[in-house]
Write an enzyme that holds these catalytic residues in place. Structure first.
Site, PDB file in Angstrom:
ATOM      1  N   SER A  69       0.797  -1.237   0.000  1.00 19.95           N
ATOM      2  CA  SER A  69       0.000   0.000   0.000  1.00 19.95           C
ATOM      3  C   SER A  69       0.824   1.279   0.000  1.00 19.95           C
ATOM      4  O   SER A  69       0.255   2.357  -0.200  1.00 19.95           O
ATOM      5  CB  SER A  69      -0.949   0.022   1.205  1.00 19.95           C
ATOM      6  OG  SER A  69      -1.988  -0.894   1.011  1.00 19.95           O
ATOM      7  N   LYS A  72       0.428   3.398  -2.985  1.00 17.98           N
ATOM      8  CA  LYS A  72      -0.752   4.262  -3.180  1.00 17.98           C
ATOM      9  C   LYS A  72      -0.399   5.741  -3.126  1.00 17.98           C
ATOM     10  O   LYS A  72      -1.114   6.575  -3.681  1.00 17.98           O
ATOM     11  CB  LYS A  72      -1.806   3.918  -2.117  1.00 17.98           C
ATOM     12  CG  LYS A  72      -2.347   2.486  -2.219  1.00 17.98           C
ATOM     13  CD  LYS A  72      -3.178   2.111  -0.987  1.00 17.98           C
ATOM     14  CE  LYS A  72      -3.737   0.700  -1.060  1.00 17.98           C
ATOM     15  NZ  LYS A  72      -4.441   0.322   0.192  1.00 17.98           N
ATOM     16  N   TYR A 247      -5.068   3.993   7.889  1.00 14.26           N
ATOM     17  CA  TYR A 247      -6.431   3.461   8.003  1.00 14.26           C
ATOM     18  C   TYR A 247      -7.028   3.785   9.369  1.00 14.26           C
ATOM     19  O   TYR A 247      -6.914   4.917   9.842  1.00 14.26           O
ATOM     20  CB  TYR A 247      -6.444   1.941   7.725  1.00 14.26           C
ATOM     21  CG  TYR A 247      -5.568   1.588   6.553  1.00 14.26           C
ATOM     22  CD1 TYR A 247      -5.942   1.976   5.266  1.00 14.26           C
ATOM     23  CD2 TYR A 247      -4.342   0.953   6.710  1.00 14.26           C
ATOM     24  CE1 TYR A 247      -5.131   1.707   4.174  1.00 14.26           C
ATOM     25  CE2 TYR A 247      -3.526   0.679   5.617  1.00 14.26           C
ATOM     26  CZ  TYR A 247      -3.933   1.060   4.371  1.00 14.26           C
ATOM     27  OH  TYR A 247      -3.126   0.797   3.313  1.00 14.26           O
ATOM     28  N   VAL A 265       1.171  -3.697   3.823  1.00 13.63           N
ATOM     29  CA  VAL A 265       1.157  -4.989   4.524  1.00 13.63           C
ATOM     30  C   VAL A 265       2.432  -5.812   4.303  1.00 13.63           C
ATOM     31  O   VAL A 265       2.599  -6.860   4.929  1.00 13.63           O
ATOM     32  CB  VAL A 265      -0.060  -5.892   4.193  1.00 13.63           C
ATOM     33  CG1 VAL A 265      -1.335  -5.355   4.789  1.00 13.63           C
ATOM     34  CG2 VAL A 265      -0.187  -6.134   2.717  1.00 13.63           C
TER      35      VAL A 265
END
Ligand code: DON
Length: 313
Positions: A69, A72, A247, A265
């Site tokens: 991630s 991103k 998150y 992750v």
């Protein structure tokens, strides 16, 4: 924030590594992407790239890992370059308070994901990069961007990780199909996810990642002078990293570390110290929110010892 001399920073980075190395193996390695479970849980690396041009490393800072991630951040920068504020019609800018792969808000919010860092939002961002391109070209654009930022053409996709996620990414398929039903995915699900899985499977070392993120600490510019994004856009990407980059643990990360950060992750975290440095840490064991357990601790300790924080010196 006061700059820290190179020798002092070396000592601080070494000190954080030495103090935390006994805790290597903390947390649980991600196994929902089977190939990620094969990584050595003892791995632990740290790299700090400064706006003064130093790259300070400790531990496994030169070993490539799956950025997942963290990718991103880079696709968001590319998509904002392509669509400008038009991107915000398709994805929001609010923290979600839910897990990275959660589907719950998508129904209420009619297929518009809360932010570009949860999986649904990142899939929309990747879909936007596919406009007018074949998947191979879109992936090529992402890789070229990383080569340019890190000044390193050796960065590649780990094909085994990409295949592994392609074979098991059922939740992402659900998210993508759901958004397609709302008209917020403009390409066939398998094409968009093909690019998304490959961008997540890009392998980089802490040193490469810190260098690639440095433009966000340097007002949107390479330290060699070229412009990557405007100063304002760099600030805004940092704001999104701070509020959404971890998150449902973004508040806790801001509290403990006090810097914009984006986790993956694979166990990597990229953190930005505006004006000073980009920091990359890697330790594959994750906490309950899917963020690197030891990596977060390393950033917390480094921030404490350097005094680096966006909330005051
Ligand atoms: O889409 C996924 O589930 C993974 N490729 C990336 C998720 C991720 O890295 C979440 N970050 N902590």
């Amino acid at each position: 924030m006061t700059p820290i001399s190179t020798p002092d920073l070396h000592a601080l980075v070494e000190g954080v590594y030495a103090d935390l190395a006994p805790f290597r193996g903390e947390g649980a390695v991600a196994d929902y992407i089977p190939q990620l479970a094969r990584v050595d849980p003892q791995s632990f690396g740290l790299a700090v790239a400064t706006t003064g041009g130093d790259v300070i490393t400790a531990g496994d800072a030169l070993a490539p890992f799956s950025i997942q991630s963290v990718s991103k951040v880079f696709t968001l920068a590319l998509a904002l370059g392509k669509w400008g504020d038009g991107l915000w019609k398709r994805v929001g800018r609010e923290p979600s308070g839910t897990a990275f792969n959660s589907i719950v808000q998508l129904e209420q919010e009619k297929g518009i994901p809360r932010n570009p860092f949860i999986n649904a939002g990142a899939i929309v961002v990747t879909d936007s990069l596919l406009a007018g391109h074949q998947p191979r070209e879109a992936l090529g654009e992402i890789l070229r961007f990383l080569h340019f930022l890190a000044d390193d053409e050796s960065i590649v996709v780990d094909q085994a990780v990409a295949r592994s996620e392609q074979a098991t990414g059922f939740r992402n398929q659900a998210l993508a199909n759901y958004m397609r039903a709302f008209g917020n995915l403009h390409h066939p699900v398998d094409l968009t996810l093909g690019v998304y899985f490959h961008q997540c499977a890009i392998a980089m070392s802490c040193a490469q990642l810190a260098k690639a993120g440095l433009f966000l600490a340097n007002a949107g510019r390479l330290i060699t002078g070229g412009s990557v994004v405007s100063r304002e856009r760099a600030r805004r990407i940092n704001a999104l990293m701070l509020t959404c980059g971890h998150y449902d643990a973004s508040g806790d990360f801001a509290y403990r570390v006090g810097l914009p950060g984006k986790s993956g992750v694979g166990g990597g975290i990229l953190a930005i110290v505006p004006g000073q440095a980009a920091i990359a840490v890697w330790s594959p064991g994750l906490n309950a929110n899917g963020n690197s357990a030891l990596g977060t601790r390393a950033l917390e300790l480094l921030a404490q010892r350097t005094g680096w924080s966006v909330f005051g010196g």
